[in-house]
Enzyme design. Structure first.
Site, PDB file in Angstrom:
ATOM      1  N   ASP A 143     -10.367  -3.393  -4.443  1.00  0.00           N
ATOM      2  CA  ASP A 143      -9.399  -2.426  -3.932  1.00  0.00           C
ATOM      3  C   ASP A 143      -9.479  -1.164  -4.783  1.00  0.00           C
ATOM      4  OD1 ASP A 143      -7.222  -1.013  -2.983  1.00  0.00           O
ATOM      5  OD2 ASP A 143      -5.731  -2.537  -3.466  1.00  0.00           O
ATOM      6  N   SER A 175       0.832  -1.195   0.000  1.00  0.00           N
ATOM      7  CA  SER A 175       0.000   0.000   0.000  1.00  0.00           C
ATOM      8  C   SER A 175       0.872   1.253   0.000  1.00  0.00           C
ATOM      9  CB  SER A 175      -0.962  -0.042   1.196  1.00  0.00           C
ATOM     10  OG  SER A 175      -1.961   0.939   1.087  1.00  0.00           O
ATOM     11  N   HIS A 220      -7.935  -5.153  -0.581  1.00  0.00           N
ATOM     12  CA  HIS A 220      -6.722  -4.494  -0.102  1.00  0.00           C
ATOM     13  C   HIS A 220      -6.314  -5.127   1.235  1.00  0.00           C
ATOM     14  CE1 HIS A 220      -3.983  -1.073  -0.404  1.00  0.00           C
ATOM     15  NE2 HIS A 220      -4.111  -0.912   0.897  1.00  0.00           N
TER      16      HIS A 220
END
Length: 361
Positions: free
Chosen positions: A291, A196, A321
């Protein structure tokens, strides 16, 4: 050990789960597209009753239950007892851009020969999370590759606005290069990796290494990375209300991380729009269907290829995610970790062969 490796299995969907998934599909809930094992993690997270972080202060958001907490709750519910992974972790500190910062070193038992190193950066939107919240991924990579994995924390916003985290990440890379031998590693075989916001840090470390004349990482692994600033992409639209990450949360992260809106034009943030990606190391890039960041991750893979970078981009459907560290309970997380480990081992082996040839000459 995961449920899948232990031979255990979760029961099929209950009637309640089937009804919930059907109603979710009718309402257009993106979570209804999740595989059953992924949806059970999300249900455990919901049961922990986190408040929407976009309604909270950063201090309160950092105290909310996390996806890793949901995984632990599901493991307890299933009674899974993991086998020892042979990984030993030790906490240290490294000199960041302004002060010493925490890092955690993951090692497996070996014969004492220098090992490759993976420098890992956790996620959390540059605002939340720490080494504990993202313990699963570096631990798994150390176990699957035999590399020394260094998980480096960095300063968080809003106390430390952009580019504080990016500056710390570069200093972490310098430190790993300088201390590689003391860490039991090989300074000629260092990869960078992140999830991320940490994926954004990892690729920016590679860019900085190229631009500042530092040794280039052997490989880079980007897991569901933050790669752009456009919040109207197709994946933002279809996953606007996804969990555990959604559009409102990303807006909250960006709002706290940046000093002003103009910072979004910085190529370190707008990788797909403004960054020069030529000359970067071979890349493994993982994206997830549910996501908001999926589209920009895939666009980053295409831009890397266009710049002449070798890319292995793998998209996983039915997961969200932050799925990558959930290998104990989510099958696709195990498969994703195996794919990353294969790429890292191959990259390290190629570099070692090259080093041997160089020494022979």
């Amino acid at each position: 050990m995961s449920i899948f490796e232990s031979g255990q299995s979760l029961d099929g969907p209950s009637v309640g789960e089937q009804v919930a998934r059907f109603l979710g599909s009718v309402r257009g809930d993106p979570v209804a597209r999740a595989d059953l094992d992924m949806s059970r993690v999300l249900e455990e997270l919901r049961a922990l009753a986190p408040e929407p972080i976009e309604d909270l202060t950063p201090e309160a958001a950092r105290r909310q239950p996390t996806p890793s907490d949901a995984v632990k709750a599901l493991i307890e519910k299933t009674g899974l007892k993991g086998a020892p992974d042979g990984v030993v972790a030790s906490d240290v500190r490294y000199p960041g851009a302004e002060d010493d910062l925490p890092a955690r070193i993951y090692r497996t038992f070996g014969d004492g020969t220098p090992r490759p190193i993976v420098l890992y950066f956790h996620g959390g939107g540059w605002v939340c999370a720490d080494l504990d919240a993202y313990d699963a991924t570096p631990r798994a990579i150390a176990a699957r590759t035999g590399a020394v994995v260094v998980s480096a924390h960095y300063r968080l916003a809003p106390e430390h606005k952009f580019p504080a985290a990016h500056d710390d990440a570069i200093e972490a890379y310098r430190w790993v290069i300088e201390e590689a031998e003391a860490l039991g590693g090989d300074p000629s075989r260092i990869a960078v990796m992140g999830e991320s916001a940490g994926g954004n840090l990892a690729i920016n470390v590679a860019i900085a290494a190229r631009d500042q004349g530092l040794p280039l990482p052997t490989h880079q692994v980007l897991i569901t990375p933050v790669a752009g600033v456009d919040m109207e992409t197709p994946s933002y639209q279809i996953n606007e209300h996804a969990r555990p990450l959604n559009k409102a949360m990303m807006g909250w992260f960006i709002g706290h991380a940046l000093a002003d809106a103009g910072a979004q034009e910085d190529p370190r943030l707008d990788l797909v729009g403004r960054a020069d990606l030529a000359g970067l190391p071979p890349t493994t890039l993982i994206t997830a269907e549910i996501d908001p960041l999926r589209w920009e991750g895939q666009a980053l893979a295409e831009k890397l290829r266009a710049a002449g970078v070798a890319v292995n981009a793998v998209d996983f459907e039915g997961v969200t995610h932050e799925f990558f560290g959930m290998s104990e309970v989510v099958r696709d997380a195990r498969l994703a970790q195996e794919a990353v480990a294969r790429d890292l081992v191959a990259a390290f082996a190629a570099d070692e062969r090259g080093a041997r040839v160089g020494r022979a000459l």
